[in-house]
Motif scaffolding. Structure first.
Motif, PDB file in Angstrom:
ATOM      1  N   GLU A  51       1.189  -1.230   0.166  1.00  0.00           N
ATOM      2  CA  GLU A  51       0.015   0.078  -0.060  1.00  0.00           C
ATOM      3  C   GLU A  51       1.116   1.471  -0.469  1.00  0.00           C
ATOM      4  OE1 GLU A  51      -2.263   2.763  -0.119  1.00  0.00           O
ATOM      5  OE2 GLU A  51      -3.403   1.572   0.631  1.00  0.00           O
ATOM      6  N   ASP A 105      -3.123  -3.336  -2.513  1.00  0.00           N
ATOM      7  CA  ASP A 105      -3.854  -2.333  -3.224  1.00  0.00           C
ATOM      8  C   ASP A 105      -3.439  -1.646  -4.677  1.00  0.00           C
ATOM      9  OD1 ASP A 105      -4.895   0.289  -3.096  1.00  0.00           O
ATOM     10  OD2 ASP A 105      -2.518   1.143  -3.262  1.00  0.00           O
ATOM     11  N   MET A 134      -4.361   1.051  -7.060  1.00  0.00           N
ATOM     12  CA  MET A 134      -3.271   1.665  -7.408  1.00  0.00           C
ATOM     13  C   MET A 134      -1.960   1.895  -6.545  1.00  0.00           C
ATOM     14  SD  MET A 134      -5.289   2.865 -10.548  1.00  0.00           S
ATOM     15  CE  MET A 134      -4.346   4.354 -10.734  1.00  0.00           C
TER      16      MET A 134
HETATM   17 CA    CA Z   1      -2.712   3.923  -3.764  1.00  0.00          CA
END
Ligand code: CA
Length: 235
Positions: free
Chosen positions: A10, A54, A56
């Motif tokens: 992340e 995550d 993105m």
């Molecule tokens: Ca992200």
């Protein structure tokens, strides 16, 4: 009980720290990576029991990471963290091989529940630390295809086949009910669970992957049959 190691990949520091803190206080061994490249490296080096991923991310996005790991035969359970409805839709299609997803923003209790559920499902299908005697293992066969339920092992003849957790569950279910035809909806309810908001094409994607993995050099899968307009069965 051995401590489970969880890797969170992340890039947002706030979410990363919050998750790390809560996993640690709940007894997990927890490590983190802040971009995709580092994430993959840590999977190889640290061999986590579960990955919170995550989508993105700088370097490599979550879908790419998931696909890359599955392609190299790594079946570590993966829970994707989605921020947009379109991302959740894509994960539900599960083309990438993830085991589950949670939508941001998520509560800590929900996150812990998802992690527990995925780990529990995975544990049922993985060998215990102590070596089990072979005769206690449940072996289901169909022709040359053989699955060992406790050891989570699949072989076709002498060739061993690597499956993700969902693929294994799907195959196990079809083999336990060999000859019985199941509709996509029935499979979705029985394997993914009734609270799973996925679409029936999720089932098709998994069946396609299973067929690819089960088929031999001639590229033909001899085990799963499509019954037009009805669903699937194991012959
Ligand atoms: Ca992200």
């Amino acid at each position: 009980m051995n401590t489970k190691k969880i890797l969170i990949i992340e890039d947002e520091p706030n979410i990363r720290e919050l998750v790390l803190y809560n996993l640690k206080t709940n007894g997990y061994d927890c490590i983190s990576a802040e971009d995709g490249i580092m994430g993959i490296t840590m999977v190889h080096k640290e061999k986590p029991d579960l990955i919170l991923l995550d989508i993105m991310l700088p370097g490599k996005n979550g879908f790419e990471i998931c696909e890359e790991l599955r392609e190299e035969g790594n079946n570590t359970p993966i829970i994707m963290m989605t921020a947009k409805t379109e991302e959740a839709d894509k994960v539900m299609g599960l083309d990438c091989g993830a085991d589950d997803y949670i939508s941001k923003p998520f509560g800590i209790r929900e996150m812990l529940a998802r992690i527990k559920a995925v780990l529990r499902r995975y544990d049922i299908n993985t060998p215990l630390d102590e070596v089990k005697s072979q005769d206690k293992d449940t072996i289901i066969t169909a022709g040359e295809l053989s699955i060992n339920v406790e050891r989570h092992e699949v072989t076709v003849g002498s060739r061993s086949v690597d499956l993700t957790l969902r693929e294994f569950e799907l195959l196990q279910y079809l083999m336990e009910n060999r000859g019985h035809v199941f509709s996509r909806d029935q499979l979705l309810n029985n394997i993914w669970g009734i609270d799973y908001a996925g679409e029936t094409r999720t089932v098709d994607v998994h069946i396609r992957h299973l067929r690819q993995k089960l088929s031999g050099d001639d590229g033909e899968d001899k085990y799963i049959e499509t019954i037009r307009g009805k669903g699937y069965k194991v012959k």
